[in-house]
Each structure stands twice: as structure tokens, then as C-alpha cells.
Design an enzyme around this catalytic site. Sequence first.
Site, PDB file in Angstrom:
ATOM      1  N   HIS A  40     -57.830  -0.490 -31.068  1.00 16.20           N
ATOM      2  CA  HIS A  40     -56.805   0.112 -30.150  1.00 16.20           C
ATOM      3  C   HIS A  40     -55.861   0.611 -30.540  1.00 16.20           C
ATOM      4  O   HIS A  40     -54.881   1.443 -30.159  1.00 16.20           O
ATOM      5  CB  HIS A  40     -56.604  -0.875 -28.857  1.00 16.20           C
ATOM      6  CG  HIS A  40     -55.478  -1.948 -29.245  1.00 16.20           C
ATOM      7  ND1 HIS A  40     -56.026  -3.124 -29.647  1.00 16.20           N
ATOM      8  CD2 HIS A  40     -54.154  -2.019 -29.331  1.00 16.20           C
ATOM      9  CE1 HIS A  40     -54.850  -3.821 -29.866  1.00 16.20           C
ATOM     10  NE2 HIS A  40     -53.635  -3.107 -29.639  1.00 16.20           N
ATOM     11  N   ASP A  81     -62.284  -5.719 -31.842  1.00 13.37           N
ATOM     12  CA  ASP A  81     -61.267  -4.675 -32.056  1.00 13.37           C
ATOM     13  C   ASP A  81     -60.687  -4.593 -33.095  1.00 13.37           C
ATOM     14  O   ASP A  81     -59.608  -4.896 -33.800  1.00 13.37           O
ATOM     15  CB  ASP A  81     -60.026  -5.282 -30.962  1.00 13.37           C
ATOM     16  CG  ASP A  81     -58.944  -4.313 -30.461  1.00 13.37           C
ATOM     17  OD1 ASP A  81     -59.165  -3.264 -31.314  1.00 13.37           O
ATOM     18  OD2 ASP A  81     -58.332  -4.523 -29.561  1.00 13.37           O
ATOM     19  N   SER A  92     -50.413  -6.211 -33.356  1.00 16.28           N
ATOM     20  CA  SER A  92     -51.883  -6.042 -33.265  1.00 16.28           C
ATOM     21  C   SER A  92     -52.043  -5.088 -34.584  1.00 16.28           C
ATOM     22  O   SER A  92     -51.295  -4.633 -35.159  1.00 16.28           O
ATOM     23  CB  SER A  92     -52.024  -4.731 -32.204  1.00 16.28           C
ATOM     24  OG  SER A  92     -52.127  -5.349 -31.034  1.00 16.28           O
TER      25      SER A  92
HETATM   26  N1  ARG Z   1     -53.371  -6.146 -24.904  1.00 18.51           N
HETATM   27  C1  ARG Z   1     -53.833  -5.831 -26.272  1.00 18.51           C
HETATM   28  C2  ARG Z   1     -52.475  -5.180 -26.847  1.00 18.51           C
HETATM   29  O1  ARG Z   1     -51.223  -5.377 -26.209  1.00 18.51           O
HETATM   30  C3  ARG Z   1     -54.898  -4.775 -26.231  1.00 18.51           C
HETATM   31  C4  ARG Z   1     -54.592  -3.493 -25.729  1.00 18.51           C
HETATM   32  C5  ARG Z   1     -55.837  -2.651 -25.968  1.00 18.51           C
HETATM   33  N2  ARG Z   1     -56.640  -2.824 -25.279  1.00 18.51           N
HETATM   34  C6  ARG Z   1     -56.885  -2.237 -23.712  1.00 18.51           C
HETATM   35  N3  ARG Z   1     -57.996  -2.519 -23.106  1.00 18.51           N
HETATM   36  N4  ARG Z   1     -56.042  -1.365 -23.429  1.00 18.51           N
HETATM   37  O2  ARG Z   1     -52.153  -3.981 -27.218  1.00 18.51           O
HETATM   38  N1  GLU Z   2     -52.377  -5.952 -28.395  1.00 23.75           N
HETATM   39  C1  GLU Z   2     -51.255  -6.029 -28.690  1.00 23.75           C
HETATM   40  C2  GLU Z   2     -50.548  -4.804 -29.595  1.00 23.75           C
HETATM   41  O1  GLU Z   2     -50.879  -3.622 -29.594  1.00 23.75           O
HETATM   42  C3  GLU Z   2     -50.740  -7.176 -29.208  1.00 23.75           C
HETATM   43  C4  GLU Z   2     -50.927  -8.325 -28.371  1.00 23.75           C
HETATM   44  C5  GLU Z   2     -49.442  -8.871 -27.928  1.00 23.75           C
HETATM   45  O2  GLU Z   2     -48.792  -8.039 -27.225  1.00 23.75           O
HETATM   46  O3  GLU Z   2     -49.283  -9.930 -28.363  1.00 23.75           O
HETATM   47  O4  GLU Z   2     -49.691  -4.902 -30.731  1.00 23.75           O
END
Ligand code: ARG
Ligand code: GLU
Length: 718
Positions: free
Chosen positions: A83, A219, A642
Site C-alpha cells: 500500500h 502487504d 507502514s
Molecule cells: N491500515 C493500514 C494503514 O493505515 C493499511 C492501509 C492500506 N490498505 C487498505 N485497504 N486501504 O495504512
Molecule cells: N497502515 C499504516 C501506514 O500506512 C500503518 C498502520 C498504522 O497506522 O499503525 O502507515
Amino acid sequence: MRLIYILPALLLTLQASAGEGMWLPHLLKALNESEMKSMGMKLKAEDIYSVNKGSLKDAIVHFGGFCTAEVISSQGLLLTNHHCGYDNIQSHSSLEKNYLRDGYWAKNTTEELTNPGLFARFIEEIADVSTDVLKGVTPGMSAAEKQSVIDINIRNYKSKFTLDKFHELEVRPFFAGNQYLAFFMVRYNDVRLVGTPPESIGKFGADTDNWVWPRHTGDFSLFRIYAGPNNEPADISENNKPFTPKHSMPISLDGIQEGDFTMVFGFPGRTDEYLPSIAVDQIMTHSDPAKIAVRDAALNIMNKYMRNDESTRLKYASKYATIANSWKKWIGEAKGLKSTNAVGKKKTFEAEFEKRAMKAKQYTGLIPQFNALYTANLEASLVRDYFSEAPNRNIEMLRLMGSLRNLVQTYEKSGEKDYLKMKDRLSAFMQEFYQDFSADIDKEIFVSLMQICRDNLAKKYMPASTEGKSFEVLGDVLYGASPFTSWEKSSAVLGKSPQECIDIIKNDPMYQMAMEWNEIIRLNVNPEFEKNRRQIDSLQSIYMKAQMELFPEKKFYPDANSTLRVTYGKVQGYKPKDAVYYNPVTYLDGVMEKYVPGDYEFDVSQKLIQLHEDKDYGPYADKTGKLPVCFLGSNHTTGGNSGSPAIDAHGNLIGLNFDRVWEGTMSDINYDASICRNIMVDARYVLFVIDKFAGAKRLIDEMKLVHPKGKKMKKKVK
Ligand code: ARG
Ligand code: GLU
């Protein structure tokens, strides 16, 4: 001294609990090393951060300024999340070369794809410059006076160094401006896409599984840093070569077990752990719900179109994912703040704070001042929430009008020469903008979001020209008339003489409405908001200092601010609710359990199904023969982390951080050790996908695979 007798009791409640904290790498020796060792770490603090010799920090980069990545080979190979690379992967994708859907694996370095604008930035040194920066600041100064002294001091400090275009120096405030650190950095501007799994692996579970455990997402994606002929930082060029790093991370094949020490090293973006209770209450009851409602509506509309048409899906994929990501996080955060009684806990802390302040005869009355300021600021900040989410973000045509305003202002204030420069930049931006834009979708979003604003904002905060009008009718009129709904039309306007172009912009009813709204915010909302905000900020700075002085038994870590941090904890499951315990490891079997043929979130490729059926896992399975996919730890992470490496007790890579669990998303504001967990992809799954799924052995051959737990390296993994 006088506090020693209360220490044992307070330690239980006040000590940052193991797992909590985003620590500064250059202070680990003083603050954390002994605790880390007691938790199982075998490294010394200077193995993690050192200026004089190669250390783990030399393998960590800020990836594009928004994510983290780590160097995993002596040829500059970078590992980050799928991502994090998403936007770049999307930009190389088309219906014919659908890298999002099918994945991409460069067969050799010539096939590695350049990404203009993307950079990888290393930290060379961190220095405490608080004394220089705060010189001449006195307690009696107003916030504005203080800031101007600080600005001058920072300028003076920076002027001591001459830097070329690839070396950067930033001075940043910590602990709400009570401490200042300088970061010396080096930036590489040629970062190429090397490989990515298909979305059915890299984004498996998509938005349904996002922020949720149990998780089964691979991921990750691979990039490579390129440097000039002498390994120096360089802009994109054909003459560049793979970069040779000071350190690259070995990857452990031995995996993890519950209870193992883990460390996550990266660039967390933003946290607010030291807010007063009233601020937390406002986030939970006002701000989060308002933003959620606006995005809810926008996402539903996008989703409807994306499900219907693959080319629309490709256009909107990255945009949708970004909007949905925060939207879902806010939902989890508001819930979690409530269920952990964050406001109540803050209030208890504030009562103790006031008691100690009375006793110390210093810092009394801060909490009531906060209450008054936040209460006074609630209306303005809510208006700003709706404004920033609707016209300034999710109604893209209205947002675009802001860019056109800059063009108009440049012409009117600075004349034709500057106008032409600005127009070139704007044209480039707009061309890209329209590639991922549909006026029909945007119009529907306009109708829906305008209605939400009308329903929630006092009349005086809405543009008067919309009063009493149906937004459906208005949408038809504005989108029908605007010369800016496509690149074709826009480029025709931008091609005209400057005066003609400016006249057309200013006559566009869409532009006029956007400007009308802008003026309302500028004149009737921002002045009040900013006045309160300045006072809140300077009070927060005092409150931070006061907390550190009145609670000397507590170990404080600074809020995240996109600077390099270390967080450590253990591989650990958790209890999300009564009678339920979540194990900390998921397996490929779980991917197959979630498999829904043809589903846009839970489809699985035939190749992966076959590998699973044949148990063809190579050396990547665990002792029981199962292939691990993701695991949990009690590391304190946030957005920006991330792509950060998960590191074992010996400094080897064991995984890749990419998310947090649903019950713990409030950790940015109120960390709770019992349920806050970060989610990582297991390094063995990453290797399995590269090797067995994609057959990209040339990449495995670059890496250093190790067996820290003593299992003998059989033979070189093929
Ligand atoms: N929650 C994770 C972050 O904050 C992964 C985001 C990417 N995945 C998604 N399905 N949008 O970035
Ligand atoms: N998915 C998040 C990012 O893009 C990390 C997850 C979080 O917020 O801890 O940095």
C-alpha cells in the site's frame, strides 16, 4: 527525592507500559537499552543507532516522506508495503498491463521502473539543538514573540552548514516545543519499482480486513535505490546504478514465537498522547463522527462506480484506498476511545496533576483554561472539519478551484511572467489529476456532500448563492457550465492569452461558489479558530513541560512527528472481548478459509491455491509445516510506520509492519497495552511469494538469509 515513597504504587499506573512509546534512536542507550535487554534484545544501543559506524538506522529510509522502507540487499533493494507503493504501481498500470491486478516482477535491472517524485531519505545524524534554538526565549514572552525568536535561532543554526541539493537539514520541535532536534539527512531521488504481488495477495481482504485481526495480507512490494556512478545520491538517470548501502538487513528464516522480542524502526507520522481530556472528548464525539459521515457518503458513491467498471476501478483505486483508510481508522478510534474510557482516564490523571500542581505551587489552573479554550473553539473547528472534508477534499472539482485561485492570484499580484511559470506547473498537475477523475462521479459526490454540509452547518457558514437551491439542480448547472471538468476543456482554456484565461476562470460559477465559501472560512471562521489555536498550542507546551516536571517517575516519549523512532515490544496476542483470545500468528490456511472466488476483496489466484494444495512452501514453512502469513506484536506504531521493519533480538528482519488491530486504533491518543497491537507480514511469507509464487529467484539471491535461532542453513535457498 521527596517523591520516592510514592514510586512503587504509581509505577503501576503511570509508567509507560512495555510496548508503549516511540523512542528517539539517539537516546536509546540512556532511556531504553536496559529494558530492551531485559525483554530479550541481544543488541547494544549503538548497533541500532550510531553516527560513527554502520548501524541498523543506515538500512532505514523515509519512503517518499509518507512511509518507511528498509534496505535488504547490498544492491539497494528496498522492502516496503504494497500500500506504500500503491500509487506508483497504479501509475504503471493500464488495462493491458494491469500490474495492480496481476502483479509485476522485473526480470532484470533494466525492467525496474522509474518513479518521478519518489525518494528514499536516510538519517545521517540526530543532534539536540534545544539550547541553540531556545536561546533568548523567556517565560514572559507571548507565543508570537517566542516563535519569532525560535525561527531566527533555527535560521542561524542552519546557516552554519552548506548543503548540496541531496543533503537536507531539518530542525523539529519535540515535546510541544520544549525540545528541538536537528536531523541531517541524505536523499536519493531515483527509486525504481522492482516487484509487487497481485492485489489478491498484496491487498488481500482489502477494506473489509483493513485495520482488522486476524489478517492474511501479503502487504509488501519491492523497490530499489539507484545512485550515481560513484554511489552518490542522484536524480533519475540512465547512468545510475544500484546503490550500495552502509548496512542492509539480514532476513531471518527462523520466524517468531509468542513472547519473542520485537522492535519496529521507522517514521511514525503523528500522535497526540498528552492531550487534555476535553480535547479527546471532542475528537471522539464531534470531529471523528463528522469526518466519518462525509467520507461515508463519498466512498459509497465511488464504490458503486468502481464495482461496475474495471477502468473506473483502476482510476479510483489509490484515491479510494487512501480515503477509506482514514475513514475506517476514525471509526475504530472513536469506538476505542469510548470503550477504553479514555476521557475518564485522562480526567483521573488531570485530578492527580492538579493535586501535584497545588502542592508545587506551580502550573495550577491549566485544565480549566484548556476547557474554556476548547469549548470556545468547538464550533469553528467543526466547521473546518466539514469544510476540509467536503469542498477541500472529497468534492474534487471544488478542490481544484483552489489551485485555479492560486493561478488567478499569481497573475493579479505578480504579473505575466510568474503566471506563465505557475501555469506550466498547474498544467502538469491537472493532466495527472484528470487521468484519475470522472466528472459524473464527482457530481454525485457534490450533491451528497453539499447536502451533508447544509444539514450540519449553520446557514451563515454555507455559500449564500446555494441558499434554497436543490443541489441536484445546482450540480447539473455547475458541472454543465464549468470549462474545467476535463483535461480537453481545461487545456483549451489554459492555452488562451493570460487575460482571457483569467476571465474565464473568474466567470465560472463553480469557481465563484468555491471562492464565496473560501471567503466565509477565511473571514468568519479562521480568525477565531487561529486565535484559540495559538493559545491552545502555547498552553499545551506548558502542560507538557509541567507533566514532565510533576511526574518525574514517568518515562516520557515525544509524540510522533514523522521523525525516526524505535518502538519495541513482544510477539503477543490479545483478548478483544470476553472469552475470546486472538492468537498472534495467521497462516496460509487462513487465506484459503477466507477465499471467495471472484470476489473483489477475497479472491485468491490459482497459483497460490496450487502451492497451498501441494504444501510447496520451500524453506519458508514453520516447524509444523504451515506457512505463516501475518503476526501481531505490542509495538507502538502509527501511520507512517507502514513498511517499517520488524526486527528480532539480533537485528534481523522478521517481518514488515503494515497495520494495527481494530480495538487498538485509538493508540494515537490513548495507548492501552492490553489491546494495542501492530500487525506485520511475516518475512517468510514475503520470501515465499517472491520465490515460490513469483519465481523471482534473482531477488532472493541478493538477500542474506540467516538462522539466528541456530538451525543450520541447509543449502542456499533456491
Ligand atoms: N491500515 C493500514 C494503514 O493505515 C493499511 C492501509 C492500506 N490498505 C487498505 N485497504 N486501504 O495504512
Ligand atoms: N497502515 C499504516 C501506514 O500506512 C500503518 C498502520 C498504522 O497506522 O499503525 O502507515
